[in-house]
Design a protein around this motif. Structure first.
Motif, mmCIF file in Angstrom:
data_model
loop_
_atom_site.group_PDB
_atom_site.id
_atom_site.type_symbol
_atom_site.label_atom_id
_atom_site.label_comp_id
_atom_site.label_asym_id
_atom_site.label_seq_id
_atom_site.Cartn_x
_atom_site.Cartn_y
_atom_site.Cartn_z
ATOM 1 N N ARG A 226 0.961 -1.101 -0.239
ATOM 2 C CA ARG A 226 0.166 0.026 0.175
ATOM 3 C C ARG A 226 0.930 1.292 -0.050
ATOM 4 N N HIS A 227 1.965 1.294 0.860
ATOM 5 C CA HIS A 227 2.893 2.466 0.745
ATOM 6 C C HIS A 227 3.748 2.534 -0.345
ATOM 7 N N THR A 228 4.090 1.403 -1.087
ATOM 8 C CA THR A 228 5.336 1.604 -2.226
ATOM 9 C C THR A 228 4.561 1.258 -3.520
ATOM 10 N N GLY A 229 3.426 0.664 -3.578
ATOM 11 C CA GLY A 229 3.008 0.131 -4.703
ATOM 12 C C GLY A 229 3.527 -1.206 -5.086
ATOM 13 N N LEU A 230 4.356 -1.728 -4.300
ATOM 14 C CA LEU A 230 5.125 -3.162 -4.499
ATOM 15 C C LEU A 230 5.111 -4.056 -3.479
ATOM 16 N N THR A 231 5.132 -5.388 -3.650
ATOM 17 C CA THR A 231 5.219 -6.354 -2.648
ATOM 18 C C THR A 231 6.801 -6.237 -2.275
ATOM 19 N N PRO A 232 6.847 -6.615 -0.896
ATOM 20 C CA PRO A 232 8.425 -6.614 -0.510
ATOM 21 C C PRO A 232 9.218 -7.536 -1.672
ATOM 22 N N SER A 233 8.845 -8.717 -2.228
ATOM 23 C CA SER A 233 9.598 -9.170 -2.989
ATOM 24 C C SER A 233 9.765 -8.683 -4.584
ATOM 25 N N GLN A 234 8.998 -7.920 -4.878
ATOM 26 C CA GLN A 234 8.954 -6.998 -5.981
ATOM 27 C C GLN A 234 9.818 -5.996 -5.844
ATOM 28 N N TYR A 235 9.822 -5.466 -4.739
ATOM 29 C CA TYR A 235 10.700 -4.151 -4.311
ATOM 30 C C TYR A 235 12.126 -4.681 -4.430
ATOM 31 N N ARG A 236 12.269 -5.841 -3.601
ATOM 32 C CA ARG A 236 13.587 -6.447 -3.579
ATOM 33 C C ARG A 236 14.413 -6.944 -4.849
ATOM 34 N N ASN A 237 13.481 -7.138 -5.707
ATOM 35 C CA ASN A 237 14.104 -7.525 -7.216
ATOM 36 C C ASN A 237 14.017 -6.350 -7.979
ATOM 37 N N LEU A 238 13.326 -5.183 -7.753
ATOM 38 C CA LEU A 238 13.445 -4.132 -8.697
ATOM 39 C C LEU A 238 14.922 -3.745 -9.129
ATOM 40 N N GLY A 239 15.217 -3.491 -10.247
ATOM 41 C CA GLY A 239 16.569 -3.099 -10.759
ATOM 42 C C GLY A 239 17.668 -4.331 -10.901
ATOM 43 N N ARG A 240 17.199 -5.444 -10.468
ATOM 44 C CA ARG A 240 18.372 -6.603 -10.458
ATOM 45 C C ARG A 240 18.327 -7.106 -11.884
#
Length: 240
Positions: A226-240
């Motif tokens: 809700r805060h970032t628009g991404l799940t924690p897993s999606q956030y972690r993988n972002l930019g990898r």
């Protein structure tokens, strides 16, 4: 101008309380007139009252239920109880939730005015330079404690004690100095810290949830998305 929420299920009494607030002079404005505790709680979640004045006995959700929910949300907003019941158990429960005062109906106008004036004095201390220095120091102490204890419950009363102020005053300071209320600041810092841990460590999601104060993985994931628009897993993988 301090914004006041009045909660009373009897229309005539509710209007009487509104009129009493108006008689107490400038600096106070009734912005919410709620005919039930449930309506007040619904409004409170998106509103930012500076003072809540509530009855105790109401149909359905009681005033004590409302007070409990407000405190469990992390808010230290000043609460004044107006009740037709003098039973010690009601007063004891209300005072346990750190209400400012428990006044009996019919309300003594002088006593009611003094209570509101006391709250107003605390929330509006003036613009003296020395007071501003004290306030800045209190905010810094609170912010430092929060940043070092994001895994804890961070109740507003405890953090206020660490900062050397009352819960209600700390709430006012955060609005004035941070531009957001206390609970929003906690949420923001927890989400920022979670983002840092997701990017810089290999901790599991549930471990990160615990480190930023969430005991439910599902709740943490929902809040983070809700805060970032991404799940924690999606956030972690972002930019990898």
């Amino acid at each position: 101008m301090l914004k006041v929420m009045v909660v009373e299920d009897e229309r005539i009494i509710r209007q009487g309380v509104v009129n009493l607030v108006k008689r107490c002079g400038g600096g106070l404005a009734v912005r919410w007139e709620c005919e039930s505790a449930y309506q007040a709680w619904e409004a409170f979640q998106s509103a930012t009252p500076d003072i809540v004045i509530t009855d105790i006995i109401m149909k359905g959700m009681t005033g004590l239920d409302l007070i409990q929910r407000i405190r469990e949300s992390g808010s230290g907003v000043p609460i004044v109880v107006l009740s037709g019941f003098s039973e010690f158990s009601y007063a004891k429960t209300a005072l346990r939730y750190n209400v400012v005062d428990y006044l009996l109906k019919p309300v003594d106008i002088k006593e009611f005015s003094e209570v509101l004036e006391r709250i107003r004095t605390e929330l509006e201390p003036g613009d003296r330079p020395e007071q501003e220095d004290v306030d800045n120091a209190a905010v810094r102490r609170a912010a430092q404690w929060i940043d070092g204890h994001l895994s804890g419950d961070l109740s507003q009363q405890e953090v206020a004690g660490r900062a050397g102020v009352t819960g209600a005053y700390l709430s006012a300071l955060f609005k004035r100095h941070m531009g957001i209320n206390y609970s929003e600041y906690i949420l923001r810092r927890r989400m920022e810290k979670a983002g840092e841990l997701l990017k810089s460590t290999h901790f599991c999601i549930y471990e990160i949830a615990r480190l930023v104060g969430y005991h439910s993985d599902k709740h943490f994931i929902n809040i983070f998305k809700r805060h970032t628009g991404l799940t924690p897993s999606q956030y972690r993988n972002l930019g990898r």
